[in-house]
Motif scaffolding. Structure first.
Motif, PDB file in Angstrom:
ATOM      1  N   ILE A   1       0.848  -1.199   0.000  1.00 21.70           N
ATOM      2  CA  ILE A   1       0.000   0.000   0.000  1.00 21.70           C
ATOM      3  C   ILE A   1       0.878   1.242   0.000  1.00 21.70           C
ATOM      4  CG2 ILE A   1      -1.768   1.291   1.267  1.00 21.70           C
ATOM      5  CD1 ILE A   1      -2.704  -1.358   2.453  1.00 21.70           C
ATOM      6  N   VAL A   2       0.536   2.192  -0.837  1.00 19.18           N
ATOM      7  CA  VAL A   2       1.200   3.489  -0.865  1.00 19.18           C
ATOM      8  C   VAL A   2       0.192   4.544  -0.428  1.00 19.18           C
ATOM      9  CG1 VAL A   2       2.307   5.237  -2.318  1.00 19.18           C
ATOM     10  CG2 VAL A   2       2.772   2.801  -2.712  1.00 19.18           C
ATOM     11  N   ASP A   3       0.588   5.353   0.550  1.00 15.95           N
ATOM     12  CA  ASP A   3      -0.261   6.445   1.017  1.00 15.95           C
ATOM     13  C   ASP A   3       0.380   7.760   0.575  1.00 15.95           C
ATOM     14  OD1 ASP A   3      -1.951   8.183   2.288  1.00 15.95           O
ATOM     15  OD2 ASP A   3      -1.782   7.275   4.269  1.00 15.95           O
ATOM     16  N   ALA A   4      -0.117   8.308  -0.533  1.00 13.73           N
ATOM     17  CA  ALA A   4       0.416   9.565  -1.061  1.00 13.73           C
ATOM     18  C   ALA A   4      -0.117  10.727  -0.230  1.00 13.73           C
ATOM     19  CB  ALA A   4       0.013   9.735  -2.520  1.00 13.73           C
ATOM     20  N   GLY A   5       0.777  11.528   0.309  1.00 19.10           N
ATOM     21  CA  GLY A   5       0.354  12.621   1.178  1.00 19.10           C
ATOM     22  C   GLY A   5      -0.177  12.109   2.500  1.00 19.10           C
ATOM     23  N   GLY A   6       0.371  10.977   2.964  1.00 12.73           N
ATOM     24  CA  GLY A   6      -0.159  10.301   4.155  1.00 12.73           C
ATOM     25  C   GLY A   6       0.148  10.960   5.470  1.00 12.73           C
ATOM     26  N   GLY A   7       0.959  12.012   5.474  1.00  9.62           N
ATOM     27  CA  GLY A   7       1.179  12.808   6.674  1.00  9.62           C
ATOM     28  C   GLY A   7       1.676  12.002   7.860  1.00  9.62           C
TER      29      GLY A   7
ATOM     30  N   LEU B   1       6.532  13.329   8.544  1.00  8.26           N
ATOM     31  CA  LEU B   1       7.154  12.014   8.448  1.00  8.26           C
ATOM     32  C   LEU B   1       7.808  11.615   9.769  1.00  8.26           C
ATOM     33  CD1 LEU B   1       8.733  12.174   4.879  1.00  8.26           C
ATOM     34  CD2 LEU B   1       6.628  11.023   5.584  1.00  8.26           C
ATOM     35  N   PHE B   2       8.365  12.584  10.479  1.00 11.32           N
ATOM     36  CA  PHE B   2       8.932  12.290  11.797  1.00 11.32           C
ATOM     37  C   PHE B   2       7.838  11.838  12.756  1.00 11.32           C
ATOM     38  CE2 PHE B   2      10.009  13.666  16.123  1.00 11.32           C
ATOM     39  CZ  PHE B   2      11.213  12.980  16.315  1.00 11.32           C
ATOM     40  N   ALA B   3       6.696  12.543  12.720  1.00 16.69           N
ATOM     41  CA  ALA B   3       5.570  12.163  13.574  1.00 16.69           C
ATOM     42  C   ALA B   3       5.031  10.791  13.174  1.00 16.69           C
ATOM     43  CB  ALA B   3       4.471  13.223  13.487  1.00 16.69           C
ATOM     44  N   LEU B   4       5.031  10.504  11.868  1.00 17.24           N
ATOM     45  CA  LEU B   4       4.615   9.191  11.384  1.00 17.24           C
ATOM     46  C   LEU B   4       5.500   8.097  11.963  1.00 17.24           C
ATOM     47  CD1 LEU B   4       3.374   7.080   9.338  1.00 17.24           C
ATOM     48  CD2 LEU B   4       5.110   7.910   7.724  1.00 17.24           C
ATOM     49  N   GLU B   5       6.799   8.268  11.893  1.00 23.85           N
ATOM     50  CA  GLU B   5       7.724   7.252  12.375  1.00 23.85           C
ATOM     51  C   GLU B   5       7.557   7.040  13.873  1.00 23.85           C
ATOM     52  OE1 GLU B   5      11.339   8.941  10.920  1.00 23.85           O
ATOM     53  OE2 GLU B   5      11.310   7.732   9.070  1.00 23.85           O
ATOM     54  N   ARG B   6       7.321   8.121  14.605  1.00 30.57           N
ATOM     55  CA  ARG B   6       7.104   7.992  16.051  1.00 30.57           C
ATOM     56  C   ARG B   6       5.803   7.243  16.334  1.00 30.57           C
ATOM     57  NH1 ARG B   6       7.079  13.583  18.960  1.00 30.57           N
ATOM     58  NH2 ARG B   6       5.178  13.751  17.716  1.00 30.57           N
ATOM     59  N   ARG B   7       4.744   7.561  15.584  1.00 29.57           N
ATOM     60  CA  ARG B   7       3.463   6.874  15.779  1.00 29.57           C
ATOM     61  C   ARG B   7       3.597   5.394  15.449  1.00 29.57           C
ATOM     62  NH1 ARG B   7      -2.008   8.842  12.745  1.00 29.57           N
ATOM     63  NH2 ARG B   7      -2.157  10.259  14.527  1.00 29.57           N
ATOM     64  N   ALA B   8       4.297   5.090  14.373  1.00 31.09           N
ATOM     65  CA  ALA B   8       4.482   3.691  13.988  1.00 31.09           C
ATOM     66  C   ALA B   8       5.274   2.939  15.052  1.00 31.09           C
ATOM     67  CB  ALA B   8       5.182   3.606  12.635  1.00 31.09           C
ATOM     68  N   ALA B   9       6.319   3.579  15.591  1.00 30.67           N
ATOM     69  CA  ALA B   9       7.126   2.933  16.627  1.00 30.67           C
ATOM     70  C   ALA B   9       6.291   2.659  17.874  1.00 30.67           C
ATOM     71  CB  ALA B   9       8.326   3.806  16.968  1.00 30.67           C
ATOM     72  N   GLU B  10       5.450   3.613  18.237  1.00 31.29           N
ATOM     73  CA  GLU B  10       4.596   3.427  19.410  1.00 31.29           C
ATOM     74  C   GLU B  10       3.602   2.288  19.201  1.00 31.29           C
ATOM     75  OE1 GLU B  10       2.885   7.277  19.900  1.00 31.29           O
ATOM     76  OE2 GLU B  10       4.633   8.114  20.951  1.00 31.29           O
TER      77      GLU B  10
ATOM     78  N   GLY C   1       4.273  -0.279  17.334  1.00 36.14           N
ATOM     79  CA  GLY C   1       5.027  -1.507  17.139  1.00 36.14           C
ATOM     80  C   GLY C   1       4.996  -2.043  15.723  1.00 36.14           C
ATOM     81  N   VAL C   2       4.865  -1.149  14.733  1.00 37.48           N
ATOM     82  CA  VAL C   2       4.839  -1.573  13.338  1.00 37.48           C
ATOM     83  C   VAL C   2       5.871  -0.779  12.546  1.00 37.48           C
ATOM     84  CG1 VAL C   2       2.414  -2.243  13.402  1.00 37.48           C
ATOM     85  CG2 VAL C   2       3.025   0.098  12.738  1.00 37.48           C
ATOM     86  N   ALA C   3       6.177  -1.275  11.360  1.00 37.69           N
ATOM     87  CA  ALA C   3       7.104  -0.589  10.468  1.00 37.69           C
ATOM     88  C   ALA C   3       6.335   0.036   9.318  1.00 37.69           C
ATOM     89  CB  ALA C   3       8.145  -1.557   9.925  1.00 37.69           C
ATOM     90  N   VAL C   4       6.585   1.324   9.067  1.00 36.13           N
ATOM     91  CA  VAL C   4       6.025   2.035   7.924  1.00 36.13           C
ATOM     92  C   VAL C   4       7.170   2.750   7.222  1.00 36.13           C
ATOM     93  CG1 VAL C   4       4.472   3.856   7.145  1.00 36.13           C
ATOM     94  CG2 VAL C   4       3.772   2.351   9.013  1.00 36.13           C
ATOM     95  N   ARG C   5       7.300   2.523   5.940  1.00 40.34           N
ATOM     96  CA  ARG C   5       8.352   3.188   5.171  1.00 40.34           C
ATOM     97  C   ARG C   5       7.947   4.634   4.909  1.00 40.34           C
ATOM     98  NH1 ARG C   5       9.732   1.659  -1.069  1.00 40.34           N
ATOM     99  NH2 ARG C   5      11.761   2.708  -1.278  1.00 40.34           N
ATOM    100  N   ALA C   6       8.843   5.572   5.176  1.00 39.11           N
ATOM    101  CA  ALA C   6       8.555   6.997   5.003  1.00 39.11           C
ATOM    102  C   ALA C   6       9.488   7.587   3.949  1.00 39.11           C
ATOM    103  CB  ALA C   6       8.728   7.742   6.322  1.00 39.11           C
ATOM    104  N   LEU C   7       8.906   8.216   2.921  1.00 38.66           N
ATOM    105  CA  LEU C   7       9.673   8.850   1.855  1.00 38.66           C
ATOM    106  C   LEU C   7       9.228  10.293   1.701  1.00 38.66           C
ATOM    107  CD1 LEU C   7       9.511   6.048  -0.886  1.00 38.66           C
ATOM    108  CD2 LEU C   7      11.390   6.511   0.706  1.00 38.66           C
ATOM    109  N   GLN C   8      10.186  11.201   1.624  1.00 38.48           N
ATOM    110  CA  GLN C   8       9.841  12.605   1.437  1.00 38.48           C
ATOM    111  C   GLN C   8       9.658  12.921  -0.038  1.00 38.48           C
ATOM    112  OE1 GLN C   8      12.457  15.389   3.359  1.00 38.48           O
ATOM    113  NE2 GLN C   8      11.284  17.181   2.704  1.00 38.48           N
ATOM    114  N   GLY C   9       8.518  13.510  -0.359  1.00 38.39           N
ATOM    115  CA  GLY C   9       8.215  13.873  -1.738  1.00 38.39           C
ATOM    116  C   GLY C   9       6.735  14.176  -1.857  1.00 38.39           C
ATOM    117  N   ASP C  10       6.327  14.673  -3.006  1.00 39.00           N
ATOM    118  CA  ASP C  10       4.904  14.914  -3.218  1.00 39.00           C
ATOM    119  C   ASP C  10       4.392  14.000  -4.334  1.00 39.00           C
ATOM    120  OD1 ASP C  10       5.692  16.136  -5.626  1.00 39.00           O
ATOM    121  OD2 ASP C  10       5.748  18.118  -4.685  1.00 39.00           O
ATOM    122  N   ALA C  11       3.134  14.209  -4.703  1.00 32.11           N
ATOM    123  CA  ALA C  11       2.507  13.299  -5.666  1.00 32.11           C
ATOM    124  C   ALA C  11       3.249  13.268  -7.000  1.00 32.11           C
ATOM    125  CB  ALA C  11       1.052  13.690  -5.868  1.00 32.11           C
TER     126      ALA C  11
END
Length: 240
Positions: free
Chosen positions: A31-37, A62-71, A73-83
C-alpha cells in the motif's frame, strides 16, 4: 482478516468502510499512502499486516509518522516527496492499493498525478481518492454570510485568492478524472456530511453520541442528495 485495530473516528468512518471492502480476504497488500502525513491511515493498515509506504513532502509529518508507527510496534516506510515524485520514488507495478487522500486539490496536475498512480498499481489494484467538494464549501461560506464567495466557489471551485484550497471536485469531475487516467470508479460516497455541522459539545462526553453520529454518517454517505453536500467525496476506483 482481522478488523481495523482501533475504532474509526467520526470523520473517517465512511472511508474505512470502503477500505475494508478493498482489503477483505487479502492478507498482505503493498500500500502506498500519497500525502499520508502523520499516518492516520498508514499505521492502522500496517497493524493489519500490510506493507505501507507513506510519501509526504513534510519532514515534520514524516517524523511524527515514524514515532506513531514505533509506538504502535509496526514498520512504515517513510519517503519525502509529493505526488509528482511518485514515479521517481517508487517502482512501476509495485503497489496493490494507493491512497490519494486530500492530494488532488493541491497538485499542479491532478490528471497527471492519477496517471502516475495508475502506473504504480499492479493489475487488479485500486486507488482510494478523497477530495474536497465545492458544494459543501459554498454552503459553509453562505452560512457565514459570505454570499459572493459562496457563488464564486460554485463557479470556480474556490472562493477567492485567500482560499487555502486551490481546487475542489464534484462527484462527476472526480469520476471523469479517474476514467481519463484508466480507472473504473465505484460508487462515490459523501464524507463528513454532518460531522462538520454538529458542534463538538454535542458528542464530547455524551455517552453513545459519537457512535450515533458515525451511524448517521454511514447511512447518509450514499444518499443521492446528502452525499452531494458532504465536505469531502470518497471513491475507490479499480485499475483497468
Amino acid at each position: 482478516m482481522q478488523g481495523v485495530t482501533r475504532a474509526p473516528g467520526v470523520r473517517t468512518a465512511v472511508v474505512w468502510d470502503a477500505l475494508r471492502a478493498v482489503l477483505a480476504g487479502r492478507d498482505r497488500l503493498d500500500i502506498v499512502d500519497a500525502g499520508g502525513g502523520t499516518g492516520g491511515f498508514a499505521v492502522p493498515l500496517a497493524e493489519l499486516g500490510h506493507t505501507v509506504t507513506v510519501v509526504d513532502p513534510s519532514p515534520d509529518s514524516l517524523f511524527a509518522l515514524e514515532r506513531r508507527a514505533a509506538e504502535a510496534g509496526v514498520a512504515v516506510r517513510a519517503l519525502q516527496g509529493d505526488a509528482s515524485d511518485l514515479g521517481d520514488l517508487l517502482q512501476v507495478g509495485s503497489a496493490d492499493l494507493v491512497l490519494c487522500h486530500s492530494v488532488l486539490e493541491y497538485v499542479d496536475d491532478p490528471a497527471g498525478a492519477l496517471a502516475t498512480v495508475h502506473g504504480l498499481l499492479r493489475g487488479g489494484g485500486a486507488v482510494s481518492v478523497l477530495a474536497a467538494n465545492p458544494v459543501a464549501t459554498a454552503i459553509h461560506r453562505a452560512v457565514a454570510g459570505h454570499f459572493d464567495e459562496a457563488r464564486q466557489v460554485l463557479d470556480q471551485g474556490r472562493w477567492g485568492a485567500k482560499d487555502p484550497t486551490p481546487r475542489r471536485f464534484t462527484a462527476g469531475e472526480l469520476a471523469a478524472l479517474l476514467r481519463e487516467a484508466g480507472f473504473e470508479p465505484a460508487q462515490t460516497h459523501g464524507v463528513r456530511i454532518f460531522a462538520d455541522l454538529v458542534p463538538s459539545r454535542l458528542t464530547d462526553g455524551e455517552a453513545g453520541a459519537a457512535e450515533a453520529l458515525i451511524a448517521l454518517e454511514k447511512a447518509a454517505a450514499d444518499h443521492p442528495v446528502l452525499r452531494d453536500i458532504a465536505t469531502q467525496l470518497h471513491v475507490v476506483a479499480s485499475r483497468t
